[in-house]
Design a protein around this motif. Structure first.
Motif, PDB file in Angstrom:
ATOM      1  N   PHE A   1      29.223  62.953  59.802  1.00 54.94           N
ATOM      2  CA  PHE A   1      30.296  63.787  59.270  1.00 54.94           C
ATOM      3  C   PHE A   1      31.341  62.860  58.665  1.00 54.94           C
ATOM      4  CE2 PHE A   1      34.403  65.990  59.643  1.00 54.94           C
ATOM      5  CZ  PHE A   1      34.100  67.184  58.996  1.00 54.94           C
ATOM      6  N   CYS A   2      31.910  63.290  57.532  1.00 51.85           N
ATOM      7  CA  CYS A   2      32.861  62.449  56.817  1.00 51.85           C
ATOM      8  C   CYS A   2      34.069  63.271  56.385  1.00 51.85           C
ATOM      9  CB  CYS A   2      32.173  61.836  55.587  1.00 51.85           C
ATOM     10  SG  CYS A   2      33.290  60.910  54.512  1.00 51.85           S
ATOM     11  N   TRP A   3      35.248  62.711  56.574  1.00 51.21           N
ATOM     12  CA  TRP A   3      36.475  63.278  56.027  1.00 51.21           C
ATOM     13  C   TRP A   3      36.766  62.598  54.688  1.00 51.21           C
ATOM     14  CZ3 TRP A   3      38.867  67.382  58.007  1.00 51.21           C
ATOM     15  CH2 TRP A   3      38.767  67.671  59.371  1.00 51.21           C
ATOM     16  N   ALA A   4      36.888  63.377  53.628  1.00 48.77           N
ATOM     17  CA  ALA A   4      37.380  62.862  52.349  1.00 48.77           C
ATOM     18  C   ALA A   4      38.830  63.324  52.232  1.00 48.77           C
ATOM     19  CB  ALA A   4      36.544  63.388  51.195  1.00 48.77           C
ATOM     20  N   LEU A   5      39.747  62.410  52.440  1.00 50.77           N
ATOM     21  CA  LEU A   5      41.160  62.768  52.585  1.00 50.77           C
ATOM     22  C   LEU A   5      41.918  62.516  51.292  1.00 50.77           C
ATOM     23  CD1 LEU A   5      41.855  61.287  56.141  1.00 50.77           C
ATOM     24  CD2 LEU A   5      41.136  63.611  55.535  1.00 50.77           C
TER      25      LEU A   5
ATOM     26  N   PHE B   1      24.691  59.472  65.169  1.00 48.85           N
ATOM     27  CA  PHE B   1      25.502  60.339  64.309  1.00 48.85           C
ATOM     28  C   PHE B   1      26.826  59.641  64.010  1.00 48.85           C
ATOM     29  CE2 PHE B   1      28.294  63.858  63.251  1.00 48.85           C
ATOM     30  CZ  PHE B   1      27.483  64.679  62.479  1.00 48.85           C
ATOM     31  N   SER B   2      27.161  59.529  62.712  1.00 45.77           N
ATOM     32  CA  SER B   2      28.320  58.730  62.294  1.00 45.77           C
ATOM     33  C   SER B   2      29.539  59.591  62.002  1.00 45.77           C
ATOM     34  CB  SER B   2      27.972  57.906  61.053  1.00 45.77           C
ATOM     35  OG  SER B   2      27.718  58.769  59.951  1.00 45.77           O
ATOM     36  N   LEU B   3      30.704  58.962  62.081  1.00 45.75           N
ATOM     37  CA  LEU B   3      31.967  59.581  61.684  1.00 45.75           C
ATOM     38  C   LEU B   3      32.695  58.595  60.789  1.00 45.75           C
ATOM     39  CD1 LEU B   3      34.138  61.836  61.938  1.00 45.75           C
ATOM     40  CD2 LEU B   3      35.086  60.513  63.851  1.00 45.75           C
ATOM     41  N   THR B   4      32.982  58.996  59.569  1.00 39.48           N
ATOM     42  CA  THR B   4      33.678  58.131  58.625  1.00 39.48           C
ATOM     43  C   THR B   4      34.862  58.865  58.013  1.00 39.48           C
ATOM     44  OG1 THR B   4      32.126  58.796  56.883  1.00 39.48           O
ATOM     45  CG2 THR B   4      31.678  56.731  58.012  1.00 39.48           C
ATOM     46  N   VAL B   5      35.808  58.070  57.508  1.00 37.62           N
ATOM     47  CA  VAL B   5      36.959  58.598  56.778  1.00 37.62           C
ATOM     48  C   VAL B   5      37.013  57.892  55.432  1.00 37.62           C
ATOM     49  CG1 VAL B   5      39.476  58.705  56.672  1.00 37.62           C
ATOM     50  CG2 VAL B   5      38.303  59.222  58.815  1.00 37.62           C
ATOM     51  N   ILE B   6      37.099  58.680  54.367  1.00 35.23           N
ATOM     52  CA  ILE B   6      37.208  58.126  53.018  1.00 35.23           C
ATOM     53  C   ILE B   6      38.524  58.614  52.414  1.00 35.23           C
ATOM     54  CG2 ILE B   6      36.182  58.000  50.723  1.00 35.23           C
ATOM     55  CD1 ILE B   6      33.472  58.452  51.948  1.00 35.23           C
ATOM     56  N   PRO B   7      39.587  57.811  52.511  1.00 33.20           N
ATOM     57  CA  PRO B   7      40.838  58.200  51.861  1.00 33.20           C
ATOM     58  C   PRO B   7      40.706  58.030  50.350  1.00 33.20           C
ATOM     59  CG  PRO B   7      41.170  56.540  53.587  1.00 33.20           C
ATOM     60  CD  PRO B   7      39.717  56.569  53.262  1.00 33.20           C
ATOM     61  N   ARG B   8      41.150  59.000  49.605  1.00 32.25           N
ATOM     62  CA  ARG B   8      41.068  58.931  48.145  1.00 32.25           C
ATOM     63  C   ARG B   8      42.389  58.366  47.616  1.00 32.25           C
ATOM     64  NH1 ARG B   8      37.327  63.819  45.911  1.00 32.25           N
ATOM     65  NH2 ARG B   8      35.791  63.746  47.567  1.00 32.25           N
TER      66      ARG B   8
ATOM     67  N   ILE C   1      36.384  56.530  67.943  1.00 34.31           N
ATOM     68  CA  ILE C   1      35.113  57.181  67.626  1.00 34.31           C
ATOM     69  C   ILE C   1      34.710  56.981  66.173  1.00 34.31           C
ATOM     70  CG2 ILE C   1      35.269  58.939  69.427  1.00 34.31           C
ATOM     71  CD1 ILE C   1      36.359  60.875  67.336  1.00 34.31           C
ATOM     72  N   LEU C   2      35.571  56.344  65.387  1.00 31.84           N
ATOM     73  CA  LEU C   2      35.283  56.123  63.970  1.00 31.84           C
ATOM     74  C   LEU C   2      34.277  54.989  63.775  1.00 31.84           C
ATOM     75  CD1 LEU C   2      38.649  56.369  61.991  1.00 31.84           C
ATOM     76  CD2 LEU C   2      36.535  57.591  61.481  1.00 31.84           C
ATOM     77  N   ASP C   3      33.395  55.170  62.805  1.00 29.89           N
ATOM     78  CA  ASP C   3      32.496  54.096  62.419  1.00 29.89           C
ATOM     79  C   ASP C   3      33.065  53.284  61.266  1.00 29.89           C
ATOM     80  OD1 ASP C   3      29.996  54.485  64.107  1.00 29.89           O
ATOM     81  OD2 ASP C   3      30.317  56.487  63.324  1.00 29.89           O
ATOM     82  N   ALA C   4      33.778  53.931  60.362  1.00 29.32           N
ATOM     83  CA  ALA C   4      34.325  53.186  59.232  1.00 29.32           C
ATOM     84  C   ALA C   4      35.397  53.996  58.519  1.00 29.32           C
ATOM     85  CB  ALA C   4      33.223  52.813  58.235  1.00 29.32           C
TER      86      ALA C   4
END
Length: 650
Positions: free
Chosen positions: A487-491, A520-527, A553-556
């Motif tokens: 799951f990924c957050w695109a912020l 299962f991964s957790l990522t955050v992609i700030p725009r 809990i974040l992977d990247a």
């Protein structure tokens, strides 16, 4: 009657000096006759098996409100069953050649067509499964099936698969095999159940309605639970002396909960009718309210049968079912889940920056991805994919190591609301599932990640616990159904006010998914945007707390940069960016960057236009200062990539 009539008639009732008779206007002889009717020529025949899954399965609705839909007596069309019933048992498949069956194979009984139930069956079933759950019942009503050998079990499995193809799919199997003195063959039923789940996924539901008084049924159901194949067991409390009283129902269900070890696997089989040995509305309502109070996690219940409920004016649907459902605002329990309308998740350009100066919570960081199989590839060559933009997901370039599936907008229950669901556009669900399956077959398959984007317009809507829980429930359901890898957050805009909600959603998703998939991964992609820091100073569009609260809990965290961004040539800027994310409590191996890779454009010198350029010396200096920083990666829209690792130059 579903399963108990022959047992009661042959054993219990004569012993008590009682006699059994027909109920619901049923014709007992018809059951025997129909099971001995000639098998249609060429049946069962082979057809491609549909792969479309019901969107409410995980593997069952969070609170099951079910009814048995019988084929006799001109049943109502599936489309006309009240919406309060979120699950229907299709009653029933019977042994070929009559009970107990000549080979183990079963056949589907076409419903009477007085109101068009047969004529419109396939279309109605497909429409029904768009929002609700349909489960095939096997056995019951003197149609017990002999599964005493593996050969019979194999024939049974083959016939169920063919019925699946004939009907266009269903969402589970209901074992209704407790006729008379029949002993359930636990070994073969577990084997068949495992085979079905292996073919259709763990979301394929396995249910059963045993006799509440038989210890052999208790032992059988417990063994199926321990084997990991039984999703719901619903003892039947009707059509027998003393079964339908409030006191007996409450006492017996409590015992079944203790025997099964988990209330979320136990349901209640009600018989709401005005005849003897059935329950009144007051009895059903009182028994349910007591049980729900004692066992809040109770899975739900069913009513036998829909024809009786319709004849009484739908009292179960209109008076009992509303008491059984779970409100969408309650904390998520996964599994199971309830479908709920969600807020719109869409990317919007950052608005005015947050000025919330509140203190940031502190806490020790823990390892998130440092053990076992890496949850993310060393070098990310990623592409964004959505139903709207295409191309087909199976056509993403082979160099891709990550595919981010963007949530789509689907009309919610309220009309104006939207739900992020990648499968809700008509005609795309089956293609998406098939495309993902093709990606999995590649020699180096990409990781497929569900992406929820958060923009300025969404931030106010995500501040409530109800919205956060709804999003977490939807994300888990989608990830399980499509067997996604992360799951990924695109912020685009994430002020401090949404930090708690982002954490709540992230922890709920990670907790549930990593129970069965540690990778299962957790990522955050700030725009990021030109001139805007990536969030570390507390004033930019993405507040530091949003990342800090999830750091364990974040992977990247992978901030995005447009292609040919001048900031990439500024070593001081890159260092400030990396330092900002590390100041959030992240480890170096949790920090990287993504550079847009434009596809298919060639400049005057023949080089691809927009190929990301990362200064070699600047990045070497950063990795020397912080060993373990992630390799720079690429991202591209529309299922395309520029290929390979970002080009580096001086």
């Amino acid at each position: 009657m579903i399963t108990r009539r022959s047992f009661l008639a042959a054993a219990v009732l004569p012993a008590l000096g009682l006699a059994s008779g027909a109920v619901d206007g049923e014709e007992p002889q018809r059951y025997t006759d129909v099971s001995r009717e000639p098998v249609p020529e060429g049946y069962p025949h082979d057809r491609p098996l549909p792969t479309l899954r019901s969107p409410v399965m995980a593997p069952l609705p969070r609170r099951v409100v079910a009814g048995y839909w019988t084929y006799w007596g001109s049943p109502t069309r599936l489309r006309d069953i009240p919406a309060q019933y979120n699950t229907v048992f299709l009653f029933h498949a019977t042994p070929v050649g009559g009970a107990p069956g000549s080979t183990g194979a079963v056949q589907w009984n076409t419903p009477d067509d007085g109101r068009g139930a047969a004529t419109h069956l396939l279309a109605d079933l497909a429409e029904f499964r768009r929002t609700r759950t349909a489960i095939l019942t096997v056995g019951g009503a003197r149609a017990h099936v002999d599964l005493s050998t593996r050969a019979r079990a194999q024939a049974f499995l083959d016939s169920v698969l063919r019925i699946y193809g004939d009907l266009g799919g269903f969402d589970g199997l209901d074992w209704n095999t407790y006729e008379g003195d029949q002993q359930p063959n636990t070994e073969q039923m577990i084997w068949v159940s495992r085979e079905l789940k292996a073919r259709f996924g763990q979301d394929f539901a396995i249910t059963t309605p045993p006799a509440p008084w038989r210890q052999v049924d208790v032992a059988h159901c417990r063994a199926m639970v321990e084997a990991g194949v039984l999703d719901m067991v619903s003892p039947q409390y009707y059509d027998g002396p003393g079964l339908a009283t409030e006191a007996h129902i409450v006492r017996s269900v409590t015992e079944w909960v203790a025997r099964m070890g988990d209330a979320s696997r136990v349901g209640v089989g009600f018989g709401l009718a005005t005849r003897p040995q059935y329950s009144s509305r007051a009895t059903v309502r009182a028994a349910w309210e007591i049980l729900a109070g004692r066992h809040p996690g109770l899975r739900g219940g069913f009513n036998w049968n829909l024809a009786t409920d319709e004849g009484m004016g739908w009292p179960f649907a209109e008076q009992i079912a509303p008491r059984m459902v779970i409100e969408a605002s309650s904390p998520p329990i996964v599994p199971p889940l309830v479908p709920v309308p969600l807020l719109a998740l869409r990317y919007a350009p950052p608005q005015a920056p947050s000025t919330d100066p509140g203190p940031s919570p502190e806490g020790a960081a823990t390892t998130a991805a440092g053990t076992g199989t890496p949850r993310l590839p060393d070098t990310i060559v990623g592409t964004e994919w959505s139903v709207a933009t295409g191309p087909r997901i199976a056509d993403v370039p082979p160099e891709c190591t990550v595919v981010w599936i963007a949530a789509e907008h689907a009309a919610g229950a309220g009309g104006d609301d939207k739900a992020p669901d990648v499968r809700d556009r008509a005609g795309t669900a089956q293609a998406l599932t098939a495309g993902i399956a093709l990606l999995r077959r590649r020699a180096s398959p990409p990781r497929i990640v569900l992406t929820a984007t958060l923009g300025a317009d969404d931030a106010p809507e995500l501040t409530s616990a109800g919205s956060a829980d709804a999003l977490a429930a939807e994300a888990v359901r989608t990830a399980r159904e499509l067997r996604l890898d992360g799951f990924c957050w695109a912020l685009g805009h994430a002020p401090r006010s949404v930090a708690a909600s982002v954490e709540r959603v992230s922890r709920a998703i990670v907790t549930e998914m990593r129970r069965t998939d540690p990778g299962f991964s957790l990522t955050v992609i700030p725009r990021t945007t030109p001139g805007a820091d990536p969030g570390h100073d507390g004033t930019a569009p993405v507040h530091a707390d949003v990342v800090r609260r999830c750091r364990d809990i974040l992977d990247a965290v992978l901030p995005q940069y447009p292609a040919q961004d001048d900031r990439l040539q500024d070593a001081r800027h890159l260092r400030a960016d990396v330092q900002g994310w590390l100041d959030c409590g992240l480890r170096p191996d949790q920090v990287g960057l993504l550079v847009e890779a434009r596809w298919g454009l060639v400049g005057a010198d023949g080089s691809p236009v927009g190929t990301p350029v990362v200064p070699e010396r600047a990045w070497a200096a950063l990795t020397a200062e912080w060993p373990g920083l992630r390799h720079p990666g690429t991202w591209s829209p529309g299922g395309r990539t520029a290929g390979g690792r970002p080009r580096r130059s001086d």
